[in-house]
Design an enzyme around this catalytic site. Structure first.
Site, PDB file in Angstrom:
ATOM      1  N   GLY A   1       0.646  -1.319  -0.001  1.00 36.42           N
ATOM      2  CA  GLY A   1      -0.064  -0.084   0.019  1.00 36.42           C
ATOM      3  C   GLY A   1       0.864   1.272  -0.070  1.00 36.42           C
ATOM      4  O   GLY A   1       0.367   2.322   0.195  1.00 36.42           O
TER       5      GLY A   1
ATOM      6  N   TYR B   1     -11.184   4.561 -12.009  1.00 31.37           N
ATOM      7  CA  TYR B   1     -11.059   5.351 -10.440  1.00 31.37           C
ATOM      8  C   TYR B   1     -10.709   6.839 -10.987  1.00 31.37           C
ATOM      9  O   TYR B   1     -10.247   7.377  -9.785  1.00 31.37           O
ATOM     10  CB  TYR B   1     -10.112   4.612  -9.479  1.00 31.37           C
TER      11      TYR B   1
ATOM     12  N   CYS C   1     -14.115   1.910 -28.380  1.00 32.70           N
ATOM     13  CA  CYS C   1     -15.738   2.202 -28.570  1.00 32.70           C
ATOM     14  C   CYS C   1     -16.308   2.655 -27.167  1.00 32.70           C
ATOM     15  O   CYS C   1     -17.250   1.824 -26.943  1.00 32.70           O
ATOM     16  CB  CYS C   1     -16.306   1.248 -29.583  1.00 32.70           C
TER      17      CYS C   1
ATOM     18  N   PRO D   1       5.009  -4.926  -0.881  1.00 39.01           N
ATOM     19  CA  PRO D   1       4.717  -3.769  -1.775  1.00 39.01           C
ATOM     20  C   PRO D   1       4.443  -4.305  -3.236  1.00 39.01           C
ATOM     21  O   PRO D   1       5.186  -5.142  -3.756  1.00 39.01           O
ATOM     22  CB  PRO D   1       5.951  -3.120  -1.575  1.00 39.01           C
TER      23      PRO D   1
ATOM     24  N   ARG E   1       2.867  -1.704  -6.045  1.00 39.70           N
ATOM     25  CA  ARG E   1       2.822  -0.423  -6.702  1.00 39.70           C
ATOM     26  C   ARG E   1       4.341   0.410  -6.570  1.00 39.70           C
ATOM     27  O   ARG E   1       4.718   0.971  -7.362  1.00 39.70           O
ATOM     28  CB  ARG E   1       1.727   0.825  -6.263  1.00 39.70           C
TER      29      ARG E   1
ATOM     30  N   ARG F   1      -7.103   2.345 -15.567  1.00 35.70           N
ATOM     31  CA  ARG F   1      -7.311   3.354 -14.214  1.00 35.70           C
ATOM     32  C   ARG F   1      -8.089   4.532 -14.128  1.00 35.70           C
ATOM     33  O   ARG F   1      -8.691   5.119 -13.342  1.00 35.70           O
ATOM     34  CB  ARG F   1      -6.065   3.248 -13.417  1.00 35.70           C
TER      35      ARG F   1
HETATM   36  C1  PLP Z   1      -2.870  -5.261  -3.758  1.00 36.48           C
HETATM   37  C2  PLP Z   1      -2.276  -6.033  -2.661  1.00 36.48           C
HETATM   38  C3  PLP Z   1      -0.940  -5.799  -2.053  1.00 36.48           C
HETATM   39  C4  PLP Z   1      -0.013  -4.725  -2.855  1.00 36.48           C
HETATM   40  O1  PLP Z   1      -0.623  -3.573  -2.674  1.00 36.48           O
HETATM   41  P1  PLP Z   1       0.303  -2.052  -3.382  1.00 36.48           P
HETATM   42  O2  PLP Z   1      -0.583  -0.829  -3.180  1.00 36.48           O
HETATM   43  O3  PLP Z   1       0.524  -2.135  -4.885  1.00 36.48           O
HETATM   44  O4  PLP Z   1       1.411  -2.097  -2.608  1.00 36.48           O
HETATM   45  C5  PLP Z   1      -0.023  -6.351  -1.079  1.00 36.48           C
HETATM   46  N1  PLP Z   1      -0.867  -7.634  -0.492  1.00 36.48           N
HETATM   47  C6  PLP Z   1      -2.129  -7.837  -0.898  1.00 36.48           C
HETATM   48  C7  PLP Z   1      -3.122  -8.794   0.065  1.00 36.48           C
HETATM   49  C8  PLP Z   1      -2.865  -6.964  -1.805  1.00 36.48           C
HETATM   50  O5  PLP Z   1      -4.264  -7.249  -1.815  1.00 36.48           O
END
Ligand code: PLP
Length: 431
Positions: free
Chosen positions: A248, A334, A361, A291, A293, A330
């Protein structure tokens, strides 16, 4: 804004990992995903070093492969010593085909099938993260059939939910993932696991959201999880070896994004973990994060060719590119922010405002609105930055558009890591 490993040369051309966007577009065609290997490896090393520094190596970063899952990416994660997190049989298969060590794979998902679990247990994945009660029963049955013992974690809803700038504490019971602590579900699930002789519960896991800039929600989650670990030990005599705090960590999509270096998250959370363990009189468990992203996001760029320009007086100018929601869903999904630059004239003043539209389309097929660009012509190459995470992995064949190729750049060299799909690929499974 530019990301690490990117620069503008004196002809106004965007350079990515020492390679010019124009030359890459000529060599491989557009749309094209470009990934910078140096940036990916540096990010992985930063996590690894932070775990060595703040946990004395008693922890691990698992790359969340759903962000960008290909054979080459799994090989890179392996060579940097990261673990891998997979959420489906397909991601698991990719990892195994890349020769990834099964013992450092975590298998997630809220509805793993019999076949997926069987494959995971046969390969010998390190941990299966259990999401519902039926899964305990299924794992126990399969492990029995295969004569194996399986180590599992449970997915917990700690009651902390965060997204980018704000976060809420309490009442996150309404999520399809995991077991809530606050209504006793999590403890009940742990108790349930004791009925099964072919599995042992040795880990707890949570994942509180994505694209988070603030460290406080991670600290709050750690405290809640450690208190739960203590409770498991006291009330059920279950000893937890691994505390997995999920992924996250946020990245920079646009100038106004202000992520911290992820080393700072690891440092801050490690302090909380150590203090809390001391207060609770327990040993610091093996701590892990997942991690996705933050490892690949800023390493990626998507290149497009401008094919149409339509100015509607007093309304807006649409600039159409040769990709769209098929390679980047994306914005449609969102309204995600992205930085778009004209890679052919990156040194010119950005004095026009446009909407960058895809070729699907679908009126909602936009890459970004209110984009400032220099005067742009048909045939110019546009670059969308920070597309390394959740772009290729979410790509589709809508309108029977082939998925783009993926090229890895490094120190002025480039190599293909995923071929562009052909029309033949698109009808491959049609009967
Ligand atoms: C999506 C997810 C991640 C990775 O999240 P990022 O925001 O890309 O770092 C890690 N663990 C779980 C269980 C996830 O669903």
């Amino acid at each position: 804004m530019l990301n690490p490993g990117q620069e503008i040369n004196n002809e106004g051309q965007l350079i990515i990992g020492g390679c010019s966007a124009k030359e890459l577009a000529e060599a491989y065609g557009t749309p094209l995903y470009v990934m910078n290997e140096t940036v990916i490896r540096n990010n992985m090393r930063a996590y690894k070093e932070a775990f060595d520094k703040y946990y004395g190596g008693n922890g691990r970063a698992y790359f969340a492969s759903k962000a960008f899952c290909t054979l080459e990416m799994c090989r890179i994660a392996k060579s940097e010593g990261l673990g891998l997190d997979v959420v489906s049989g397909g991601e698991l298969y990719t990892a195994m085909k890349a020769g990834f060590p099964a013992e450092i794979i975590n298998f997630h998902g809220n509805n793993k099938t019999y076949n997926e679990l069987k494959a995971a247990i046969e390969y010998g994945v390190g941990k299966i993260i259990v999401d519902n009660l039926n899964e305990f029963r299924l794992i126990d049955t399969i492990a029995g059939e295969l004569n194996k013992k399986v180590s599992v974690s449970i997915r917990i809803k700690p009651g902390v939910e965060a997204h980018t700038h704000d976060y809420i504490k309490t009442g996150q019971i309404d999520s399809k993932f995991g077991f809530a602590i606050e209504n006793g579900e999590a403890l009940q699930a742990a108790n349930d696991s004791l009925r099964y002789s072919n599995l042992s519960l040795s880990g707890v896991h949570c994942h509180i959201g994505s694209q988070i800039f603030d460290v406080q929600p991670f600290k709050d989650a750690a405290v809640i999880m450690l208190n739960f670990v203590k409770k498991l030990s006291e009330e059920l005599n279950i000893s937890i070896e691994e505390l997995n705090l999920g992924g996250g960590f946020g990245i920079k999509y646009v100038d106004s994004d202000t992520p911290k270096p992820f080393e700072q998250y690891i440092e801050a959370v490690s302090e909380t973990v150590k203090e809390t363990c001391k207060e609770l009189g327990m040993e610091v468990p093996f701590v892990s994060v997942e991690p996705g992203r933050s490892i690949v996001g800023e390493a990626g760029v998507t290149l497009y060719t401008v094919g149409g320009i339509k100015t509607i007086p007093n309304v807006r100018t649409y600039l159409s590119v040769d990709g769209g929601m098929t390679d980047n869903i994306r914005y449609a999904l969102y309204k995600s922010d992205y930085t778009v630059i004209n890679a052919s004239r990156a040194d010119k003043n950005e004095d026009i405002t446009v909407t960058v539209a895809g070729k699907c389309c679908e009126s909602g097929d936009l890459i970004q609105e209110n984009v400032k660009l220099p005067k742009t012509e048909i045939g110019d190459i546009l670059a969308v930055l920070s597309t390394g995470a959740y772009n290729y992995s979410m790509a589709s064949n809508y309108n029977r558009i082939p998925r783009p190729a993926v090229v890895m750049v490094k120190d002025g060299t480039h190599r293909l890591i995923v071929r562009r799909e052909s029309y033949e690929d698109i009808i491959r499974n049609d009967i």
